[in-house]
Design a protein around this motif. Structure first.
Motif, PDB file in Angstrom:
ATOM      1  N   UNK A   1       0.834  -1.209   0.000  1.00 32.63           N
ATOM      2  CA  UNK A   1       0.000   0.000   0.000  1.00 32.63           C
ATOM      3  C   UNK A   1       0.864   1.253   0.000  1.00 32.63           C
ATOM      4  N   UNK A   2       1.903   1.274   0.836  1.00 35.68           N
ATOM      5  CA  UNK A   2       2.758   2.459   0.861  1.00 35.68           C
ATOM      6  C   UNK A   2       3.467   2.644  -0.475  1.00 35.68           C
ATOM      7  N   UNK A   3       3.819   1.540  -1.146  1.00 33.90           N
ATOM      8  CA  UNK A   3       4.437   1.646  -2.474  1.00 33.90           C
ATOM      9  C   UNK A   3       3.461   2.218  -3.498  1.00 33.90           C
ATOM     10  N   UNK A   4       2.242   1.671  -3.527  1.00 33.51           N
ATOM     11  CA  UNK A   4       1.237   2.156  -4.490  1.00 33.51           C
ATOM     12  C   UNK A   4       0.954   3.638  -4.269  1.00 33.51           C
ATOM     13  N   UNK A   5       0.726   4.020  -3.013  1.00 39.15           N
ATOM     14  CA  UNK A   5       0.429   5.425  -2.717  1.00 39.15           C
ATOM     15  C   UNK A   5       1.646   6.306  -2.972  1.00 39.15           C
ATOM     16  N   UNK A   6       2.833   5.778  -2.677  1.00 40.60           N
ATOM     17  CA  UNK A   6       4.052   6.544  -2.934  1.00 40.60           C
ATOM     18  C   UNK A   6       4.241   6.823  -4.414  1.00 40.60           C
ATOM     19  N   UNK A   7       4.086   5.792  -5.230  1.00 39.94           N
ATOM     20  CA  UNK A   7       4.242   5.978  -6.679  1.00 39.94           C
ATOM     21  C   UNK A   7       3.116   6.840  -7.254  1.00 39.94           C
ATOM     22  N   UNK A   8       1.896   6.699  -6.683  1.00 38.53           N
ATOM     23  CA  UNK A   8       0.766   7.509  -7.155  1.00 38.53           C
ATOM     24  C   UNK A   8       1.007   8.988  -6.869  1.00 38.53           C
ATOM     25  N   UNK A   9       1.433   9.311  -5.655  1.00 36.79           N
ATOM     26  CA  UNK A   9       1.682  10.715  -5.304  1.00 36.79           C
ATOM     27  C   UNK A   9       2.872  11.264  -6.082  1.00 36.79           C
ATOM     28  N   UNK A  10       3.892  10.427  -6.279  1.00 33.06           N
ATOM     29  CA  UNK A  10       5.044  10.854  -7.079  1.00 33.06           C
ATOM     30  C   UNK A  10       4.637  11.195  -8.501  1.00 33.06           C
TER      31      UNK A  10
ATOM     32  N   UNK B   1       2.598  14.845 -13.384  1.00 31.76           N
ATOM     33  CA  UNK B   1       1.683  13.994 -14.150  1.00 31.76           C
ATOM     34  C   UNK B   1       1.985  13.866 -15.645  1.00 31.76           C
ATOM     35  N   UNK B   2       2.993  14.586 -16.152  1.00 30.98           N
ATOM     36  CA  UNK B   2       3.363  14.419 -17.553  1.00 30.98           C
ATOM     37  C   UNK B   2       4.615  13.556 -17.717  1.00 30.98           C
ATOM     38  N   UNK B   3       5.076  12.959 -16.609  1.00 29.16           N
ATOM     39  CA  UNK B   3       6.290  12.145 -16.639  1.00 29.16           C
ATOM     40  C   UNK B   3       5.924  10.706 -17.004  1.00 29.16           C
ATOM     41  N   UNK B   4       6.268  10.294 -18.213  1.00 31.10           N
ATOM     42  CA  UNK B   4       5.888   8.970 -18.716  1.00 31.10           C
ATOM     43  C   UNK B   4       6.565   7.853 -17.925  1.00 31.10           C
TER      44      UNK B   4
ATOM     45  N   UNK C   1       1.814  10.743 -21.608  1.00 30.51           N
ATOM     46  CA  UNK C   1       0.879  10.326 -20.563  1.00 30.51           C
ATOM     47  C   UNK C   1      -0.545  10.728 -20.928  1.00 30.51           C
ATOM     48  N   UNK C   2      -0.707  11.956 -21.384  1.00 30.37           N
ATOM     49  CA  UNK C   2      -2.046  12.460 -21.714  1.00 30.37           C
ATOM     50  C   UNK C   2      -2.732  11.586 -22.753  1.00 30.37           C
ATOM     51  N   UNK C   3      -1.979  11.150 -23.764  1.00 31.09           N
ATOM     52  CA  UNK C   3      -2.560  10.326 -24.822  1.00 31.09           C
ATOM     53  C   UNK C   3      -2.967   8.947 -24.301  1.00 31.09           C
ATOM     54  N   UNK C   4      -2.200   8.411 -23.359  1.00 31.76           N
ATOM     55  CA  UNK C   4      -2.543   7.108 -22.797  1.00 31.76           C
ATOM     56  C   UNK C   4      -3.755   7.205 -21.882  1.00 31.76           C
ATOM     57  N   UNK C   5      -3.783   8.233 -21.054  1.00 32.85           N
ATOM     58  CA  UNK C   5      -4.858   8.375 -20.077  1.00 32.85           C
ATOM     59  C   UNK C   5      -6.197   8.638 -20.755  1.00 32.85           C
ATOM     60  N   UNK C   6      -6.177   9.410 -21.848  1.00 36.84           N
ATOM     61  CA  UNK C   6      -7.419   9.759 -22.541  1.00 36.84           C
ATOM     62  C   UNK C   6      -7.575   9.021 -23.869  1.00 36.84           C
ATOM     63  N   UNK C   7      -6.750   7.976 -24.068  1.00 32.93           N
ATOM     64  CA  UNK C   7      -6.842   7.073 -25.216  1.00 32.93           C
ATOM     65  C   UNK C   7      -6.796   7.811 -26.552  1.00 32.93           C
TER      66      UNK C   7
ATOM     67  N   UNK D   1       6.065   3.554 -23.239  1.00 30.89           N
ATOM     68  CA  UNK D   1       7.135   4.538 -23.409  1.00 30.89           C
ATOM     69  C   UNK D   1       7.101   5.237 -24.765  1.00 30.89           C
ATOM     70  N   UNK D   2       6.314   4.745 -25.701  1.00 27.60           N
ATOM     71  CA  UNK D   2       6.203   5.372 -27.027  1.00 27.60           C
ATOM     72  C   UNK D   2       5.159   6.493 -27.052  1.00 27.60           C
ATOM     73  N   UNK D   3       4.471   6.719 -25.925  1.00 26.09           N
ATOM     74  CA  UNK D   3       3.373   7.681 -25.905  1.00 26.09           C
ATOM     75  C   UNK D   3       3.561   8.719 -24.804  1.00 26.09           C
TER      76      UNK D   3
END
Length: 729
Positions: free
Chosen positions: A431-440, A445-448, A478-484, A474-476
C-alpha cells in the motif's frame, strides 16, 4: 481427553499460584485452553470469570476458539464465563471505567503508532532547534562521525528516533515522569543519554496532554495506578476475574506483571506460562525474562512441560545440545546462563501420538562461499524438496528483512508461491508503495516514466506480455494514454491479452486520480485508496498513510508530493514498519503446503514447518564473543556511547537506586549475545522433520565475515550423528 504425563499435574490445578515453564512445541495453548475450560466446567470461577491474557491479537482469537471448542464438545455454553485479551485491551477496559482517578479526561484517546512516531519526530526537531539538540548530538559523535556528519547525519537522526522511543518507554514503565527527571537532571553526567532526551520527553508528554492522548505505555501505567488508588475499582476487577492466566510471559514487562498480580491478589489464582529460552524481545522492548524466572521461584507450584511432539528426535537432540554447550562450554562465561537447563523430551505414554520419525537423518550443515551461493543453494533445494514432498511445509529463516525480500523475489521469479514474514515484506509495503508511486506521479503527471512505474505497481503480475506493454507505454505521452488518444497502433498480440484489459482498468483509475480535486493531501490519499481494490488490512494501512500525510503537512506546510512520495517509498521508514506490524499481525499466520514461508527468525516464533532452511549463521549475525561486531552498536558515536539504549537503561537503573556492577556497555553486549543464542534456539525448534543449517563467508567491500562459532559446533554434532545414523543402517 488424553493428556501427557507432564501435562497431567497441570490439569489437576484448582487454585493458587502456578508457574508452567514449557519447552518449544509442548502445547502451551492446548493446556491453557483445556485448563480454563475445566475450571469453567467445574464452575470454580463462579461468581467471576476466567481471564486469559496473551501477547498477540492473533493469539487472542486462537485461545477463544480453542476454549469454545472444548466447552462445545462437552455441551457447555459458557461464553460469559471467560475473557481472552491482550494486556493493552485489559488496561483499556480498566481505565475506561475510571479515568478520573488518574487525572485524565474520559474522552481520552490512545495514540496510534503513526501519530506517536510523528509526535516524537516533531519533538526531536524542536530539541534540535531550540533545546540545543544539534550541539548535544554532535558531542556524542566519534572523530569519524564528526567528519561524516554533513554527509550521513540525516540517516543517523532517523536512527536516534528509535533510541528516544525505547528510552521514553523505559522511563514511563519505571514511573519516572518528566517532572521527576527534571529534579535529578543536574546530578546526571554531561554526556548522559537520559539528560539529552529529557527535553524531548517533556515536550512529548505536553503534546500528548494538549491533544488529549495517552500512549500504550501510559495505558498500562495509568490503569495499574487506577487499580492501586481506587479500592472500589480494584475490588470490582478482582471479583470479576477469579482466575488469571498469562501466556508467553517471558515477554512481560514489569508493569504487566504487577497489574496481573494485583488482579489476582484476593484469591491468588494466578497461572503464568512461558519459556525463558524463547525470550527474544528484550534488547528492543521493556520485556525481561527474569520476571517469569522470579515467578517460577516464588509460586506455590511449578510444573515443567518438557515433552514436545513437534520435532523429530534428531532435531530435539540438536536443540538440547545447544543448551548443553551454552551452559557448560560457551567461551564467554557470562553467556552460560543464556539458556535455562530445560531440555526437551520426546513424547511418551501416548498411544495415538509420537514424534515424527524419518527413515533418514534429516539434518544438514553447509558452508558456502557467499550469500549469493546460499540463495542459489536454497532455491535448488526447495525445488527438489517440493518434488519429493509436495504435501510438506517449508520455511526459510534468515536474520534480516533484506534477506527475506531477496529470497522471496527469487522464489516469485521461479513461479514458486511464497509468504513473507518480516517488517518490510512485499505484502506490508504494498500500500505504501502504491500510494508513494501515485503521489510521485501526481506531482509530475506528464512524466511517462513515473506513469510506467505506477502502472507496473498496480498490475502486480509478471507475464510474457509485460515487457511488450512497458515498451508500448514509453512510445506515448501520458495524456494520450490516459485519454486514449494513441499516436501508434496497439500491437495485435497485446491488444487481445488479459494484461491489456487490466491495463485499461488501471489507466481509468489513474485518470480518476488526475481529475480528483481534493482540498488536502490526506483526503487525496484517502480518495486514491478508495478507488483501489484493497483488503481490510490494506485499507487500515491506507488510513495510517493519510494520517501520516496530515501530520506531515502540519509540520512542513510546503511539503511537496514528491517529498511525501519519497518518504512512503523509504522501506526503512520506522513509522510504517511500526504500523505494518500492528495491522498485519492481527490476522495471524499458518504455513501451508505448496507455499514457501520466508521469515526473519524473530517472526518465526510460534510457527513450525516440516522443513526449515536456516541461513546466514555467520559471526556477524550470531556472534559468540564480546570482541565481535554488534549490529546494535552506533559506530559513529564515541566508544562510551556506542550502545545508547543500553547506556540509557543503565542510567535509569541508577536513578532507581539500583547498583550497576561492571560496564553497562559490556553488559549490553552480553545481553545481545544471550538473545542471539535464544534466537538460534527458537529457529532450530521451528523444524519438525528436516533442518538445513547454512553459513557463508563474506568478503564484499569492508564486510569481512566468517561462519559463527555456533555453526561450527552444530556442524560437528550433526556430522557425528549422521555417521552414527548411517552405521545403524
Amino acid at each position: 481427553m488424553n493428556f501427557r504425563e507432564d501435562q497431567k499435574p497441570i490439569m489437576q490445578y484448582t487454585g493458587g499460584t502456578m508457574a508452567v515453564p514449557a519447552v518449544p512445541g509442548a502445547g502451551k495453548t492446548f493446556v491453557v485452553a483445556n485448563l480454563a475450560a475445566k475450571i469453567i466446567e467445574e464452575k470454580r470461577q463462579k461468581p467471576g470469570k476466567v481471564l486469559v491474557v496473551t501477547y498477540m491479537n492473533s493469539a487472542v482469537n486462537n485461545f477463544k476458539s480453542r476454549i469454545s471448542s472444548v466447552l462445545n464438545d462437552k455441551g457447555i455454553s459458557a461464553t460469559n464465563s471467560y475473557e481472552v485479551m491482550t494486556i493493552h485491551s485489559l488496561a483499556m477496559k480498566i481505565l475506561r471505567d475510571r479515568p478520573d482517578i488518574v487525572g485524565i479526561n474520559e474522552e481520552f484517546g490512545v495514540i496510534d503508532e503513526v501519530k506517536k512516531i510523528f509526535y516524537l519526530n516533531e519533538c526531536i526537531n524542536e530539541w534540535r532547534r531550540r533545546g540545543g539538540g544539534e550541539r548535544v548530538f554532535r558531542s556524542f559523535l566519534s572523530d569519524y562521525g564528526a567528519k561524516k556528519y554533513d554527509e550521513k547525519g540525516s540517516d543517523w537522526w532517523k536512527s536516534f528516533l528509535s533510541v528516544v522511543d525505547i528510552l521514553i518507554s523505559e522511563l514511563k514503565l519505571n514511573d519516572i515522569s518528566p517532572g521527576k527527571l527534571k529534579n535529578i537532571e543536574k546530578d546526571l553526567e554531561e554526556d548522559s543519554i537520559i539528560k539529552a532526551i529529557s527535553y524531548i520527553y517533556d515536550i512529548y508528554t505536553q503534546k500528548l496532554k494538549l491533544e488529549g492522548y495517552i500512549d500504550y505505555n501510559d495505558l498500562l501505567i495509568l490503569s495499574y495506578k487506577a487499580l492501586l488508588r481506587d479500592e472500589k475499582l480494584r475490588e470490582k476487577f478482582q471479583s470479576r476475574y477469579s482466575f488469571v492466566f498469562e501466556d508467553e510471559c517471558q515477554d512481560s514487562n514489569l508493569v504487566q506483571c504487577k497489574m496481573l498480580a494485583l488482579l489476582a491478589d484476593n484469591n491468588k489464582n494466578l497461572v503464568r506460562v512461558g519459556d525463558v529460552n524463547q525470550s527474544i524481545m528484550g534488547t528492543f522492548t521493556s520485556s525481561d525474562p527474569r520476571f517469569f524466572s522470579d515467578f517460577c521461584s516464588q509460586s506455590e507450584r511449578k510444573y515443567v512441560m518438557n515433552m514436545a511432539g513437534r520435532s523429530s528426535k534428531e532435531i530435539i537432540d540438536l536443540a538440547n545440545y545447544l543448551v548443553s554447550y551454552t551452559r557448560e562450554e560457551h567461551p564467554e562465561e557470562k553467556c552460560r546462563g543464556a539458556l535455562s537447563y530445560q531440555k526437551i523430551a520426546l513424547v511418551s505414554g501416548m498411544k495415538d501420538f509420537k514424534n515424527p520419525e524419518l527413515s533418514e537423518y534429516g539434518i544438514y550443515a553447509y558452508t558456502l562461499s557467499s550469500w549469493n551461493k546460499v540463495k542459489e543453494t536454497t532455491l535448488k533445494a526447495i525445488l527438489n524438496f517440493r518434488i519429493k514432498h509436495p504435501d510438506k511445509t517449508i520455511g526459510v529463516l534468515v536474520p534480516f528483512n533484506n534477506h527475506v525480500s531477496e529470497i522471496s523475489k527469487e522464489l516469485r521469479r521461479m513461479n514458486i508461491e511464497c509468504d513473507e514474514l518480516s517488517t518490510s515484506s512485499e505484502k506490508r509495503i504494498k500500500v505504501t508503495n502504491v500510494l508513494g508511486y501515485a503521489l510521485g506521479f501526481l506531482g509530475e503527471p506528464d512524466n511517462i516514466y513515473k506513469f510506467k512505474i505506477l502502472i507496473d505497481t498496480l498490475l502486480e503480475e509478471n507475464s510474457d506480455d509485460k515487457n511488450l506493454l512497458m515498451n508500448f507505454i514509453l512510445k506515448h505521452k501520458v495524456e494520450n494514454l490516459v485519454y486514449w488518444k494513441l499516436s501508434s497502433p496497439i500491437p495485435e498480440s497485446l491488444l487481445h491479452s488479459d494484461l491489456f484489459k487490466k491495463f485499461e482498468e488501471k489507466t481509468n483509475i489513474i485518470r480518476n486520480m488526475i481529475e480528483c480535486n481534493q482540498s488536502s493531501l490526506d483526503n487525496l490519499v484517502l480518495y486514491i485508496s478508495s478507488i483501489l481494490n484493497l483488503s481490510v488490512e490494506d485499507k487500515a494501512m491506507a488510513q495510517a498513510v493519510a494520517s501520516y500525510a496530515k501530520f506531515a503537512i502540519k509540520d512542513t506546510p510546503d511539503l511537496t508530493l514528491e517529498e511525501i512520495s519519497d518518504q512512503l517509498l523509504d522501506n526503512k521508514n520506522s513509522v510504517f514498519r511500526h504500523v505494518a506490524d500492528v495491522i498485519y499481525d492481527l490476522q495471524g499466520y499458518e504455513p501451508a503446503p505448496g507455499r514457501v514461508t520466508v521469515a526473519t527468525c524473530h517472526k518465526s516464533k510460534g510457527l513450525e514447518w516440516d522443513c526449515v532452511f536456516l541461513a546466514c549463521l555467520t559471526d556477524y549475525n550470531y556472534p559468540a564473543s564480546l570482541s565481535g561486531k554488534f549490529r546494535s552498536d552506533y559506530f559513529y558515536f564515541k566508544d562510551s556511547l556506542r550502545n545508547p539504549v543500553a547506556i540509557g537503561k543503565a542510567e535509569i537503573r541508577r536513578i532507581l537506586g539500583e547498583n550497576i556492577d561492571g560496564n553497562p556497555f559490556i553488559q549490553a553486549k552480553v545481553d545481545v549475545l544471550n538473545e542471539k543464542i535464544r534466537l538460534l534456539y527458537v529457529a532450530i525448534t521451528r523444524a519438525k522433520e528436516y533442518l538445513v543449517v547454512m553459513t557463508h563467508h563474506e568478503n564484499e567491500g569492508n564486510r569481512k565475515d566468517k561462519p559463527s562459532k555456533y555453526f561450527n559446533i552444530l556442524k560437528e554434532f550433526i556430522e557425528k550423528n549422521r555417521l552414527e545414523s548411517d552405521d545403524k543402517k
